[in-house]
Scaffold this active site. Structure first.
Site, PDB file in Angstrom:
ATOM      1  N   LYS A 193      -8.196 -38.265 -11.788  1.00 55.58           N
ATOM      2  CA  LYS A 193      -7.798 -38.377 -13.202  1.00 55.58           C
ATOM      3  C   LYS A 193      -6.593 -37.505 -13.513  1.00 55.58           C
ATOM      4  O   LYS A 193      -5.683 -37.911 -14.231  1.00 55.58           O
ATOM      5  CB  LYS A 193      -8.954 -37.952 -14.127  1.00 55.58           C
TER       6      LYS A 193
ATOM      7  N   ASP B  64     -13.993 -36.959  -9.724  1.00 55.28           N
ATOM      8  CA  ASP B  64     -13.044 -36.760  -8.622  1.00 55.28           C
ATOM      9  C   ASP B  64     -12.258 -38.025  -8.308  1.00 55.28           C
ATOM     10  O   ASP B  64     -11.867 -38.275  -7.175  1.00 55.28           O
ATOM     11  CB  ASP B  64     -13.779 -36.279  -7.350  1.00 55.28           C
TER      12      ASP B  64
ATOM     13  N   GLY C 124     -12.370 -30.034 -12.691  1.00 58.93           N
ATOM     14  CA  GLY C 124     -11.344 -29.478 -11.814  1.00 58.93           C
ATOM     15  C   GLY C 124     -10.368 -30.570 -11.458  1.00 58.93           C
ATOM     16  O   GLY C 124     -10.721 -31.518 -10.780  1.00 58.93           O
ATOM     17  N   HIS C 125      -9.161 -30.485 -11.990  1.00 58.30           N
ATOM     18  CA  HIS C 125      -8.168 -31.517 -11.714  1.00 58.30           C
ATOM     19  C   HIS C 125      -7.043 -30.923 -10.878  1.00 58.30           C
ATOM     20  O   HIS C 125      -6.537 -29.857 -11.189  1.00 58.30           O
ATOM     21  CB  HIS C 125      -7.588 -32.074 -13.016  1.00 58.30           C
TER      22      HIS C 125
ATOM     23  N   GLN D 199     -15.079 -34.947 -15.915  1.00 58.32           N
ATOM     24  CA  GLN D 199     -16.217 -35.544 -15.203  1.00 58.32           C
ATOM     25  C   GLN D 199     -16.025 -37.072 -15.203  1.00 58.32           C
ATOM     26  O   GLN D 199     -14.903 -37.508 -15.051  1.00 58.32           O
ATOM     27  CB  GLN D 199     -17.562 -35.149 -15.825  1.00 58.32           C
TER      28      GLN D 199
HETATM   29  P1  GDP Z   1      -9.989 -35.450 -10.766  1.00 57.85           P
HETATM   30  O1  GDP Z   1     -10.921 -34.364 -11.147  1.00 57.85           O
HETATM   31  O2  GDP Z   1     -10.490 -36.798 -11.131  1.00 57.85           O
HETATM   32  O3  GDP Z   1      -8.588 -35.208 -11.241  1.00 57.85           O
HETATM   33  O4  GDP Z   1      -9.928 -35.472  -9.197  1.00 57.85           O
HETATM   34  P2  GDP Z   1      -9.732 -34.259  -8.164  1.00 57.85           P
HETATM   35  O5  GDP Z   1      -8.556 -33.464  -8.508  1.00 57.85           O
HETATM   36  O6  GDP Z   1     -11.028 -33.543  -7.943  1.00 57.85           O
HETATM   37  O7  GDP Z   1      -9.541 -35.080  -6.810  1.00 57.85           O
HETATM   38  C1  GDP Z   1      -8.542 -35.934  -6.627  1.00 57.85           C
HETATM   39  C2  GDP Z   1      -7.784 -35.499  -5.386  1.00 57.85           C
HETATM   40  O8  GDP Z   1      -7.177 -36.613  -4.835  1.00 57.85           O
HETATM   41  C3  GDP Z   1      -6.687 -34.513  -5.681  1.00 57.85           C
HETATM   42  O9  GDP Z   1      -6.538 -33.626  -4.605  1.00 57.85           O
HETATM   43  C4  GDP Z   1      -5.468 -35.395  -5.841  1.00 57.85           C
HETATM   44  O10 GDP Z   1      -4.255 -34.745  -5.513  1.00 57.85           O
HETATM   45  C5  GDP Z   1      -5.769 -36.462  -4.827  1.00 57.85           C
HETATM   46  N1  GDP Z   1      -5.237 -37.782  -5.155  1.00 57.85           N
HETATM   47  C6  GDP Z   1      -5.076 -38.362  -6.368  1.00 57.85           C
HETATM   48  N2  GDP Z   1      -4.617 -39.614  -6.225  1.00 57.85           N
HETATM   49  C7  GDP Z   1      -4.471 -39.824  -4.898  1.00 57.85           C
HETATM   50  C8  GDP Z   1      -4.065 -40.944  -4.116  1.00 57.85           C
HETATM   51  O11 GDP Z   1      -3.738 -42.012  -4.621  1.00 57.85           O
HETATM   52  N3  GDP Z   1      -4.094 -40.787  -2.767  1.00 57.85           N
HETATM   53  C9  GDP Z   1      -4.473 -39.632  -2.165  1.00 57.85           C
HETATM   54  N4  GDP Z   1      -4.465 -39.583  -0.826  1.00 57.85           N
HETATM   55  N5  GDP Z   1      -4.850 -38.569  -2.870  1.00 57.85           N
HETATM   56  C10 GDP Z   1      -4.875 -38.665  -4.212  1.00 57.85           C
END
Ligand code: GDP
Length: 428
Positions: free
Chosen positions: A16, A13, A40-41, A223
């Site tokens: 990515k 999370d 889940g991205h 992950q």
């Molecule tokens: P992933 O699985 O690593 O892609 O992460 P997730 O999608 O589960 O969670 C990342 C969340 O943080 C998503 O809702 C993104 O839109 C949000 N996000 C990503 N980068 C940033 C950031 O720099 N600032 C904020 N506030 N939200 C972010």
């Protein structure tokens, strides 16, 4: 850089999806190489929100998406995702390929994950996401899996699929769970064959040709490195090789093909689940609650809350060392606005000893007390920042302190969920 790998540095999370999307503008190929639909991205493009579980995020920028052999394929999830992308106006015609060596998640795998989760009683065991990923990967390693090529071959399918489904049912019943409907599953598999056939190919050849031709290939880890089955906080891990270490086995590209390794780390750290797995820098206080609230730290796939804590440079050093990381992308720094001081864990105190490496012994990790370096917090709104100079001095100092403690430069700072809300520091 023609071949770039991007993966998560922490327990997942990290954002990515957003970073891959940002980096993908020049990519010819975007590749998933491990895990499955347990990922889940979330990606925001303008007002549109995309939640992707199997499809490579780089597809949204125009790259050809490749689901390589290291991924376990839940065909129903992929079908729904293709439908969702098409409905949201993303034209993927001819731009998605699935490895014929990828293993297929069979209808009993999800129920089996859940039955096994329910049957475990001891402490120190992990719960799965219940989507059949770990059972499917387990079956692969027990030689009881079905690959896409096997599914698509009428002969192999006829010989093997019913057998595997019946065997799955015996195992489910052995755990006291309801069996699945075999005839319905067979019919479902016929449906998969129909639409998967045009997407399936030998993706090793596709990627080798692309590599030799100097095409831009973006390898997307799902992950994260602390959930790696070998190097993570075992058994609180996922079932695959989640770092750059999974690339060779998960794609068929040789190790030396990778030119650049970028790890994505949040400016703080989170871990999903209320109590599962050690978490030395957890902030079970008002700061942790601010990170959770402002950072919206709830799972995309599971909805589970994520525990929040301070940036752990001990863990980050370990991950960067293992994966040959060139640079870090630091996300969600905007969430830390107003928190003062900002804390970076630089070592652990374990039974009175200062430890600077990440221990394998989970008991020791549970006892670890973080030793912090405090850095002054910032109060400014960051989301409009686009260049290094736009970041307030204290935010820059925090980034510099992380670079110093981890020993790896930060090349990107993300200041919001949007593609444009990114500061390139132009580091190596
Ligand atoms: P992933 O699985 O690593 O892609 O992460 P997730 O999608 O589960 O969670 C990342 C969340 O943080 C998503 O809702 C993104 O839109 C949000 N996000 C990503 N980068 C940033 C950031 O720099 N600032 C904020 N506030 N939200 C972010």
């Amino acid at each position: 850089m023609p071949v770039t790998c991007v993966f998560g540095a922490q327990w997942g999370d990290e954002g990515k999806g957003k970073i891959v999307d940002y980096l993908a503008d020049r990519a010819d190929f975007a590749v998933r190489y491990q895990g499955g639909s347990n990922a889940g991205h979330t990606i925001y493009v303008g007002e549109t929100r995309f939640a992707l579980r199997l499809t490579p995020s780089g597809l949204l920028q125009g790259a050809t998406g490749v689901i390589a052999n290291g991924v376990v394929l839940d065909a129903n999830v992929l079908r729904d995702e293709i439908k969702m992308l098409t409905e949201q106006g993303v034209d993927i015609e001819g731009r998605l390929r699935v490895s014929d060596r990828a293993h297929v998640v069979l209808p009993f795998h999800g129920p089996m994950d859940r039955a096994l989760d329910a049957s475990r009683s001891a402490d120190w065991v992990n719960n799965t996401t219940g989507r059949g990923i770990s059972t499917c990967i387990g079956d692969k390693h027990r030689y009881e899996g079905l690959r896409v090529a096997d599914l698509l071959s009428e002969r192999v399918r006829a010989k093997r699929l019913r057998y595997l489904l019946e065997r799955g049912n015996q195992q489910l019943q052995g755990l006291g769970a309801d069996p699945i409907d075999i005839d319905q599953s067979l019919a479902e598999a016929e449906e998969w064959v129909r639409w998967l056939k045009p997407l399936a190919c030998d993706t090793t050849m596709l990627l080798h040709d692309a590599w030799r031709a100097g095409k831009e290939i973006l390898l997307e880890g799902a992950q994260a490195a602390l959930l790696d089955v070998d190097f993570g906080t075992y058994p609180f891990v996922s079932a695959s090789s989640t770092g750059a270490n999974g690339i060779a086995s998960g794609t068929g590209l040789p190790f030396r093909a990778v030119d650049k390794v970028i790890t994505v780390a949040k400016a703080y750290i989170t871990r999903v689940g209320s109590e599962a797995g050690p978490f030395p820098t957890r902030a079970d206080d008002e700061f942790g609650r601010q990170m959770q609230r402002v950072g919206k730290e709830f799972g995309t796939v599971t909805g589970r809350e994520r525990r929040c804590g301070w940036f752990d440079a001990v863990a980050a050093r370990y991950v960067c060392r293992l994966n040959g990381v060139d640079t870090m992308a630091l996300t969600k720094i905007d969430v830390l606005r107003g928190i003062d001081p900002l804390r970076i864990c630089v070592a652990y105190d374990i039974d009175g000893q200062r430890i600077e490496h990440f221990p394998a012994d989970l008991d020791a990790l549970q006892r670890a007390k973080p030793i912090y370096r405090d850095v002054a917090g910032f109060s400014e709104e960051l989301s409009a920042a686009r260049r290094r100079e736009d970041l307030p001095e204290r935010a820059r100092a925090y980034v510099a302190a992380i670079e110093e403690e981890v020993g790896v430069p930060v090349s990107l700072v993300s200041v919001g969920p949007e593609r444009t809300e990114t500061v390139s520091l132009g580091a190596a």
